[in-house]
Design an enzyme around this catalytic site. Structure first.
Site, PDB file in Angstrom:
ATOM      1  N   TYR A  45       0.817  -1.065   0.036  1.00 52.75           N
ATOM      2  CA  TYR A  45       0.193   0.100  -0.049  1.00 52.75           C
ATOM      3  C   TYR A  45       0.927   1.215  -0.136  1.00 52.75           C
ATOM      4  O   TYR A  45       2.084   1.332   0.594  1.00 52.75           O
ATOM      5  CB  TYR A  45      -0.948   0.257   1.265  1.00 52.75           C
ATOM      6  CG  TYR A  45      -2.252  -0.486   1.118  1.00 52.75           C
ATOM      7  CD1 TYR A  45      -2.918   0.539   0.076  1.00 52.75           C
ATOM      8  CD2 TYR A  45      -2.775  -1.307   1.596  1.00 52.75           C
ATOM      9  CE1 TYR A  45      -4.541   0.148  -0.489  1.00 52.75           C
ATOM     10  CE2 TYR A  45      -4.201  -1.694   1.348  1.00 52.75           C
ATOM     11  CZ  TYR A  45      -4.852  -0.847   0.232  1.00 52.75           C
ATOM     12  OH  TYR A  45      -6.173  -1.191   0.019  1.00 52.75           O
ATOM     13  N   GLU A  47      -0.648   4.930  -0.589  1.00 54.25           N
ATOM     14  CA  GLU A  47      -1.487   6.302  -0.669  1.00 54.25           C
ATOM     15  C   GLU A  47      -0.609   7.409  -0.866  1.00 54.25           C
ATOM     16  O   GLU A  47       0.250   7.543   0.265  1.00 54.25           O
ATOM     17  CB  GLU A  47      -2.726   6.234   0.248  1.00 54.25           C
ATOM     18  CG  GLU A  47      -4.132   5.589  -0.400  1.00 54.25           C
ATOM     19  CD  GLU A  47      -4.168   4.516   0.458  1.00 54.25           C
ATOM     20  OE1 GLU A  47      -3.357   3.547   0.720  1.00 54.25           O
ATOM     21  OE2 GLU A  47      -5.533   4.184   0.300  1.00 54.25           O
ATOM     22  N   ASP A 190      -7.459  12.691 -25.524  1.00 58.22           N
ATOM     23  CA  ASP A 190      -7.317  11.235 -25.108  1.00 58.22           C
ATOM     24  C   ASP A 190      -6.772  10.269 -26.172  1.00 58.22           C
ATOM     25  O   ASP A 190      -7.447  10.014 -27.263  1.00 58.22           O
ATOM     26  CB  ASP A 190      -8.875  10.696 -24.995  1.00 58.22           C
ATOM     27  CG  ASP A 190      -8.809   9.110 -24.187  1.00 58.22           C
ATOM     28  OD1 ASP A 190      -7.938   8.567 -24.376  1.00 58.22           O
ATOM     29  OD2 ASP A 190     -10.070   8.979 -23.735  1.00 58.22           O
ATOM     30  N   THR A 216      -4.455   5.504 -22.025  1.00 58.44           N
ATOM     31  CA  THR A 216      -4.036   3.972 -21.371  1.00 58.44           C
ATOM     32  C   THR A 216      -2.860   3.643 -21.656  1.00 58.44           C
ATOM     33  O   THR A 216      -1.948   4.328 -22.579  1.00 58.44           O
ATOM     34  CB  THR A 216      -5.159   3.073 -21.948  1.00 58.44           C
ATOM     35  OG1 THR A 216      -5.077   2.898 -23.401  1.00 58.44           O
ATOM     36  CG2 THR A 216      -6.576   3.137 -21.336  1.00 58.44           C
ATOM     37  N   LYS A 219      -2.303  -0.321 -25.150  1.00 58.54           N
ATOM     38  CA  LYS A 219      -2.790  -0.335 -26.137  1.00 58.54           C
ATOM     39  C   LYS A 219      -1.583  -0.250 -27.343  1.00 58.54           C
ATOM     40  O   LYS A 219      -0.906  -1.363 -27.177  1.00 58.54           O
ATOM     41  CB  LYS A 219      -3.989   0.646 -26.656  1.00 58.54           C
ATOM     42  CG  LYS A 219      -5.080   0.341 -25.759  1.00 58.54           C
ATOM     43  CD  LYS A 219      -6.221   1.416 -26.254  1.00 58.54           C
ATOM     44  CE  LYS A 219      -7.673   1.304 -25.518  1.00 58.54           C
ATOM     45  NZ  LYS A 219      -7.790   1.974 -24.420  1.00 58.54           N
ATOM     46  N   ARG A 225      -2.223  -3.157 -18.775  1.00 56.84           N
ATOM     47  CA  ARG A 225      -3.649  -2.334 -18.399  1.00 56.84           C
ATOM     48  C   ARG A 225      -3.199  -1.285 -17.408  1.00 56.84           C
ATOM     49  O   ARG A 225      -2.519  -1.460 -16.236  1.00 56.84           O
ATOM     50  CB  ARG A 225      -4.599  -3.197 -17.842  1.00 56.84           C
ATOM     51  CG  ARG A 225      -5.444  -3.870 -18.944  1.00 56.84           C
ATOM     52  CD  ARG A 225      -6.314  -4.801 -18.738  1.00 56.84           C
ATOM     53  NE  ARG A 225      -6.465  -5.534 -19.855  1.00 56.84           N
ATOM     54  CZ  ARG A 225      -7.015  -4.977 -20.926  1.00 56.84           C
ATOM     55  NH1 ARG A 225      -7.821  -3.993 -20.861  1.00 56.84           N
ATOM     56  NH2 ARG A 225      -7.142  -5.499 -22.063  1.00 56.84           N
TER      57      ARG A 225
HETATM   58  N1  DSN Z   1     -12.346  -0.735 -24.832  1.00 53.64           N
HETATM   59  C1  DSN Z   1     -11.470   0.063 -25.499  1.00 53.64           C
HETATM   60  C2  DSN Z   1     -11.236  -0.147 -26.742  1.00 53.64           C
HETATM   61  O1  DSN Z   1     -11.718  -1.132 -26.991  1.00 53.64           O
HETATM   62  O2  DSN Z   1     -11.187   0.862 -27.713  1.00 53.64           O
HETATM   63  C3  DSN Z   1     -11.848   1.486 -25.062  1.00 53.64           C
HETATM   64  O3  DSN Z   1     -12.165   1.634 -23.804  1.00 53.64           O
END
Ligand code: DSN
Length: 419
Positions: A45, A47, A190, A216, A219, A225
């Site tokens: 932990y 925080e 984004d 994120t 990707k 993640r």
């Molecule tokens: N779930 C993601 C995507 O597949 O683009 C977006 O949050």
């Protein structure tokens, strides 16, 4: 020890290995990312932020979080990175929490036009707790800047969000910023889908234009993640509320939105894995990887169009494409199911102005980041387009789909997974 669970993981590993992963938001991480993510850091932990924690024993996780922050700042060229958001939706929630009071107006891209739920969808927090205005894509699939400007002038949003999950073209950051400035709005980019393309130099960066950037990390960036929020401004002091809400204090506003605003303990194993991925993305070969993602997407797009498929916007500039299947007499749901049976994983997707509903829309979304991580190139994309066409043309022939699945499993043996 847990055979039941282990069997399921093994089956998923086989599925990932033997099939073609074409969901554009998915990728394969490296062994090092996986090792950091599966480490003992999950036990801790912490925080707060490095040097200012609510728990003891944080000297090593401080080092890890600092490394992740410094790598993110250097890679993207910003002065502040928050690497604690649990994932993309919480990151976007944090920006809204930092910048808006409940009931204030935000403007985002409609989901059916390629946006995201957290950009103001009526049934999402962003559409329930805020007054949400949604701009759309034109019938040709390109973002409608005239509509964006007219809506901004009519509704005077405090925050404009640009970025999405199914937009196959380049984002023109300076044009959105011009609109945001005309109405005094913050601009949030984004870049979840395209972060790897941005750091790889094959998509324009919003850094220096957008006020806040969320992304994120799992990707095109090829990390675990997770998510990050990037911005510029005076160094953060999350223990003290800034004297006013302004661009200058964005780092503190963002950090305070994450904690104490929305989250508890950071996921230190995730932070460490993000640090690894950022290191990998800073290597020269990542640029080659990013360029190949786009080259592959363009080769796949051309091969599909040559086979009579209609692509939203007529092609792609990035890692993804949206295929409108209306002229083929198939729905997105039927296509996803048939392709699944053939070992090709895609997702059904709405198309701009889709007359159908998101759970059974008119299209599918395809992407090349995961295939490219396996070392596939343009020639393989042509072969894959052939399998997609074969599958969709014989979707009711179970034997044919099974035969394609076997061919694909053989083919993928030549392209081992990174981990
Ligand atoms: N779930 C993601 C995507 O597949 O683009 C977006 O949050």
């Amino acid at each position: 020890m847990d055979r039941e669970l282990n069997n399921l993981i093994e089956q998923e590993a086989t599925r990932q290995r033997d099939g073609l992963e074409m969901i554009p938001s998915e990728n394969y991480v490296s062994r090092d990312v996986l090792a950091a993510l599966g480490s003992i850091l999950t036990n801790k932990y912490s925080e707060g932020y490095p040097g200012k924690r609510y728990y003891g024993g944080c000297e090593f996780v401080d080092g890890i979080e600092n490394l992740a922050r410094e790598r993110a700042q250097a890679l993207f060229g910003v002065t502040h990175a928050n690497v604690q958001p649990y994932s993309g939706s919480p990151a976007n929630l944090a920006v809204c929490f930092a910048l808006l009071q409940p009931g204030e107006t935000l403007m985002g891209m409609q989901l059916a036009s390629g946006g995201h739920m957290t950009h103001g969808l009526a049934v999402n927090f962003s559409g329930i707790y805020y007054h949400s205005v949604q701009y759309t894509a034109r019938a040709d699939g390109y973002l409608d800047l005239d509509e964006m400007r007219a809506l901004a002038k009519a509704h005077r949003p405090k925050l404009i969000i640009v970025g999405g999950t199914a937009y196959p073209r380049v984002y023109e950051w300076a044009k959105y910023k011009e609109i945001a400035d005309e109405v005094g709005a913050y601009l949030m980019a984004d870049i979840s889908h395209i972060a790897g393309l941005v750091v790889g130099g094959v998509h324009p960066s919003p850094v220096g234009i957008a006020d806040v950037i969320t992304t994120t990390t799992h990707k095109t960036l090829r990390g675990p993640r997770g998510a990050m929020i990037l911005c510029d401004g005076e160094p953060s002091n999350f223990l003290k509320a800034p004297p006013e809400q302004s661009r200058q204090y964005l780092p503190t506003m963002i950090d305070r939105a994450i904690i104490p605003g929305l989250q508890g303990g950071p996921h230190n194993h995730q932070t460490a894995a993000i640090a690894v991925a950022l290191h990998e993305a800073a290597q020269p070969e990542f640029k080659t990887y990013a360029a190949q993602i786009v080259a592959n997407a363009q080769a796949l797009a051309i091969a599909l169009m040559e086979r009579g498929y209609t692509l939203v916007t007529g092609g792609t500039d990035n890692h993804l494409m949206v295929v409108d299947l209306t002229n083929k007499g198939i729905t997105g749901k039927q296509a996803e199911k048939a392709l699944d049976a053939a070992g090709i994983t895609v997702n059904k997707n709405t198309v701009p102005r889709d007359p159908r509903k998101p759970f059974d829309p008119s299209g599918i979304r395809l992407g090349t980041p995961a295939l490219t991580s396996r070392g596939m190139k343009e020639a393989e994309m042509t072969q894959i387009a052939e399998w997609i066409d074969d599958t969709l043309s014989h979707r009711d022939d179970a034997d044919r789909l099974e035969a394609i699945k076997r061919e694909i499993a053989d083919f993928t043996r030549g392209f081992p997974l990174p981990a």
